[in-house]
Write an enzyme that holds these catalytic residues in place. Structure first.
Site, short mmCIF file in Angstrom:
data_model
loop_
_atom_site.label_atom_id
_atom_site.label_comp_id
_atom_site.label_asym_id
_atom_site.label_seq_id
_atom_site.Cartn_x
_atom_site.Cartn_y
_atom_site.Cartn_z
N HIS A 304 -3.49 -7.83 -6.33
CA HIS A 304 -3.27 -6.20 -7.03
C HIS A 304 -4.48 -5.24 -6.71
O HIS A 304 -5.80 -5.33 -7.62
CB HIS A 304 -3.06 -6.85 -8.58
CG HIS A 304 -3.95 -8.07 -9.72
ND1 HIS A 304 -5.30 -7.66 -8.79
CD2 HIS A 304 -4.07 -8.46 -10.34
CE1 HIS A 304 -6.22 -8.45 -9.65
NE2 HIS A 304 -4.71 -9.62 -10.78
N ASP A 361 2.95 -8.67 -11.75
CA ASP A 361 1.87 -9.18 -12.35
C ASP A 361 2.05 -9.97 -13.58
O ASP A 361 1.28 -9.41 -14.58
CB ASP A 361 0.66 -8.31 -11.88
CG ASP A 361 -0.69 -9.89 -12.35
OD1 ASP A 361 -0.70 -10.56 -12.74
OD2 ASP A 361 -1.62 -8.73 -13.02
#
Length: 474
Positions: A304, A361
């Site tokens: 991320h 996520d």
């Protein structure tokens, strides 16, 4: 409630198995769709498939076969009208903790089945359940659960090169014993009996999206960039801690600065690469130079991008700078909360469609109403599309992958083929599975999604079997 959910999952699994065997001798054709390839969109063509992609033909060729025999290659032909919607490979969510009230760390019962069934509604046909920083026994339990549900085609061999099969009963073990289960993929079996094995073990472990292995996000991370992870369970990276699950782990997150000595970083990365595990830099306070050194040693991925890492400063480029200044694959949470739309544009221009993988996520609150949820043993407060710990720390996301794709396209101007590539070809290539999933090439698994201009999912197929259908499409 748990018993009710379990009964629902068992029902779906039973229906899915029946459907697989019922539809295996039928050829499907999707007509009037805009077929999305990696670099273009095909109009006026037809996608043909059974449990695998057969090919793409002209509408005229299909019409002739339909009018003459209503068959293709000897199989009865059924038509699905996409009504002008897009037709693409099924999406791959490389990094997801949970959804629909379930979380990977629940490690048991119907957790992965619940996630699997929900994900096909968002166009996801394959995913990597993602762990959290917890006690090692809890992580092992979660990894064992993933091992039990892994699709056979993605399995590795162990050190003795014996197949690692985790069918749920002895009958499945006996059926699967003759399959070559090397992680980077055996060729499809040629016999009808082998097709039965594939249908019985590969495709029916779950009735929705496939489990491709696990993503280990903790515990080898930095205290300074722990994000929503619990600091008391953070430990230094040691391959011995995960060696017994090398067949399961596809991606492991590393904060290289925590190992202090360059030799230890090199050794850890080398052992992971030897076992075909992708090393991802993330949750890290590493500086630019050390990040580039880890990349040179074989770290090929960034977790991320922009979140929980050293940012881009004009005199201290940090991990973000190293990611943009190298060939690593970069994950991006495009929910407009984790990464500002302007930064999404910058990343898109720097990395291009080939260097980005859109992920969610997401945590268990994804797909659930606002309120109090949980992540890694911590209370999470979900409101208006944001999930935060009590101290305000962002705690994963509640975005679905199709919504992230919509946001990213709106923010960057990326084309539909580019955005689709970020959730199909890119992750499939990185996992070494592109010959089997992530494309509409002949011989690939018939994991297919039909979606509209708004990235609303209209229909989803896994191995040629319809697993989700929105009422708006015939």
């Amino acid at each position: 409630m748990n018993r009710f959910i379990g009964n629902c999952v068992n029902y779906y699994n039973h229906q899915f198995r029946n459907k697989v065997f019922r539809e295996r001798n039928i050829m499907h054709a999707i007509i009037n769709g805009r077929i999305v390839l990696s670099d273009k969109i095909l109009d006026g063509c037809v996608l043909l498939f059974d449990r695998k992609i057969t090919g793409i033909v002209s509408r005229e060729t299909l019409d002739a076969a339909w009018q003459n025999t209503k068959c293709w290659q000897g199989k009865p032909l059924t038509l699905t009208d996409a009504q002008g919607a897009y037709v693409s490979p099924g999406f791959i969510n490389l990094h997801i903790h949970g959804c629909a009230g379930a979380d990977t760390m629940d490690a048991g019962g119907d957790t992965l089945a619940v996630m699997s069934r929900f994900l096909v509604q968002t166009g996801v046909t394959a995913f990597l359940p993602t762990t959290m920083t917890c006690e090692m026994p809890a992580i092992y339990k979660a990894l064992e659960c993933v091992r039990e549900k892994m699709t056979v085609i993605t399995r590795r061999r162990d050190e003795k090169h014996e197949p690692l099969l985790a069918a749920q009963d002895s009958q499945k073990r006996a059926l699967a014993a003759n399959i070559n289960t090397d992680k980077r993929l055996s060729e499809p079996a040629d016999t009808d009996q082998s097709d039965d094995v594939q249908a019985g073990s590969d495709r029916c472990l779950l009735s929705g999206a496939k489990v491709l292995g696990a993503y280990l996000e903790g515990p080898f991370i930095s205290l300074a960039c722990k994000g929503a992870q619990k600091e008391e369970f953070i430990v230094k990276a040691d391959f011995a801690l995960i060696k017994n699950f090398a067949d399961v782990i596809q991606v492991v997150v590393l904060a290289p600065e925590t190992l202090e000595q360059t030799e230890k970083v090199e050794d850890f990365i080398a052992q992971c690469r030897e076992h075909n595990i992708i090393v991802s830099l993330g949750h890290s306070a590493v500086d630019y130079d050390m990040a580039l050194q880890a990349i040179e040693e074989g770290a090929s991925h960034v977790t991320h991008l922009c979140n929980a890492m050293t940012g881009l400063h004009h005199r201290k480029p940090g991990l973000v700078g190293a990611a943009l200044d190298s060939s690593v694959m970069c994950e991006l949470i495009a929910d407009n909360l984790h990464v500002h739309p302007a930064v999404q544009r910058i990343v898109y221009r720097a990395k291009g469609a080939a260097g980005i993988e859109l992920i969610t996520d997401s945590m268990r609150a994804c797909g659930m109403p606002d309120g109090v949820s949980e992540l890694g043993g911590q209370n999470v407060y979900v409101k208006n599309g944001a999930a935060r710990l009590e101290d305000g720390t962002i705690a994963g996301s509640v975005v679905t992958l199709n919504r992230a794709m919509k946001f990213f396209r709106e923010n960057t101007g990326a084309t539909v083929p580019e955005v689709v590539r970020m959730v199909t070809e890119n992750p499939a290539q990185e996992l070494g599975l592109f010959e089997k999933i992530g494309s509409l090439s002949p011989g690939a698994a018939a994991d297919i999604v039909i979606f509209d201009e708004d990235f609303t999912i209209l229909r989803t197929y896994v191995d040629g079997c319809e697993v989700y259908k929105k009422s708006a499409i015939r």
